[in-house]
Scaffold this motif. Structure first.
Motif, short mmCIF file in Angstrom:
data_model
loop_
_atom_site.label_atom_id
_atom_site.label_comp_id
_atom_site.label_asym_id
_atom_site.label_seq_id
_atom_site.Cartn_x
_atom_site.Cartn_y
_atom_site.Cartn_z
N ILE A 264 -39.35 19.75 -48.12
CA ILE A 264 -38.00 21.33 -47.76
C ILE A 264 -37.78 19.43 -48.37
O ILE A 264 -37.49 18.26 -47.54
CB ILE A 264 -37.92 21.81 -47.04
N ARG B 54 -31.81 24.91 -55.28
CA ARG B 54 -30.82 26.60 -55.01
C ARG B 54 -29.74 25.87 -54.82
O ARG B 54 -28.69 27.37 -55.13
CB ARG B 54 -32.05 26.62 -53.46
N ARG C 229 -36.27 28.19 -41.94
CA ARG C 229 -36.72 28.75 -41.98
C ARG C 229 -38.18 29.59 -41.74
O ARG C 229 -39.14 30.32 -42.25
CB ARG C 229 -35.51 30.21 -42.01
N GLU C 230 -38.09 28.46 -43.82
CA GLU C 230 -40.06 28.62 -44.97
C GLU C 230 -40.69 27.52 -44.41
O GLU C 230 -40.78 26.52 -43.82
CB GLU C 230 -39.00 28.92 -46.31
N GLU C 231 -42.17 28.22 -44.91
CA GLU C 231 -42.86 27.15 -44.85
C GLU C 231 -43.55 26.62 -45.41
O GLU C 231 -43.90 26.59 -46.83
CB GLU C 231 -44.31 28.45 -44.05
N ALA C 232 -42.54 25.26 -45.27
CA ALA C 232 -42.43 24.74 -47.02
C ALA C 232 -42.67 23.47 -46.72
O ALA C 232 -41.93 23.05 -45.29
CB ALA C 232 -41.37 25.61 -48.14
N PRO D 294 -42.34 24.14 -41.59
CA PRO D 294 -41.55 22.64 -42.64
C PRO D 294 -41.98 21.46 -42.54
O PRO D 294 -41.81 21.59 -41.05
CB PRO D 294 -40.08 22.98 -43.00
N THR E 72 -32.95 21.65 -52.09
CA THR E 72 -32.09 22.13 -51.39
C THR E 72 -30.99 22.49 -52.98
O THR E 72 -30.40 22.92 -52.67
CB THR E 72 -31.31 21.81 -50.48
N GLU F 180 -31.44 28.43 -44.54
CA GLU F 180 -31.88 29.32 -45.15
C GLU F 180 -33.54 28.97 -45.54
O GLU F 180 -34.34 29.47 -45.69
CB GLU F 180 -31.86 29.96 -46.67
N ALA F 181 -32.95 27.64 -46.21
CA ALA F 181 -34.81 27.00 -46.54
C ALA F 181 -35.66 26.66 -45.18
O ALA F 181 -36.55 26.63 -45.10
CB ALA F 181 -34.37 25.14 -47.20
N ILE G 8 -38.94 23.10 -51.73
CA ILE G 8 -37.99 24.02 -51.88
C ILE G 8 -37.04 22.20 -51.79
O ILE G 8 -37.48 21.59 -51.37
CB ILE G 8 -37.65 25.07 -50.66
#
Ligand code: S3P
Length: 160
Positions: A72, A34, A67-70, A2, A31, A64-65, A29
């Motif tokens: 953020i 979310r 851990r994502e390829e994003a 990320p 947060t 959680e965020a 993302i």
């Protein structure tokens, strides 16, 4: 991996994050969004359950965020959680800086419970407390006060 944007309320994390994500072809993302999707408006969470509860919920969403390829964007206070600071070690973390005079108009009418009674003075006091934390987690910083979003995005993509 990320790319993470940190910084105070009104620094432009959401605006820049959106465009940065488009530019690098990754999902975006936010947060705060979310949290709102799952738990309702932030000001209501603060009002009903208090800041401490908000930080617990925020930590779950942030963990959680991350851990994502994003790209953020973290809420301004997310870095207060020690586990989040640990998670940020080794990641490309960008601190979006902004001056009080540039941020003041951006904060008008926002739903930010921490600024409900205090405005720009409260914003400055919060930043003074958190500045060392942003400094510690960031690998790079850029002042958004007088720069266009496009210019900020170019600067970040050029750096990493
Ligand atoms: C907060 C910042 C807000 C939001 C909440 C608390 C803070 O996010 O998470 O109101 O503690 O600085 P933005 O930084 O996106 O405004």
């Amino acid at each position: 991996m990320p790319i993470v944007l940190v910084g105070p309320m009104g620094a432009g994390k959401s605006r820049v994050g959106h465009r940065l994500a488009e530019s690098v072809g990754a999902p975006f993302i936010d947060t705060d969004l979310r949290i709102i999707e799952r738990y309702g408006p932030i000001e209501e969470i603060f009002e009903r359950e208090g800041e401490e509860y908000f930080r617990i919920v925020e930590r779950e969403v942030v963990a959680e965020a991350l851990r994502e390829e994003a790209v953020i964007s973290l809420g301004g206070g997310a870095v207060l959680h020690a586990d989040t600071r640990d998670d940020l070690a080794g990641l490309p973390v960008v601190w979006l800086k902004v001056s009080a005079s540039a941020v003041a108009p951006r904060l008008v009418g926002g739903n930010r419970p921490l600024l409900a009674d205090g405005g720009i003075e409260r914003w400055s006091a919060i930043l003074a407390q958190r500045r060392p934390v942003y400094e510690a987690v960031a690998k790079y910083s850029i002042d958004t006060s007088r720069r266009s979003v496009a210019r900020i995005v170019d600067d970040i993509t050029g750096h990493f």
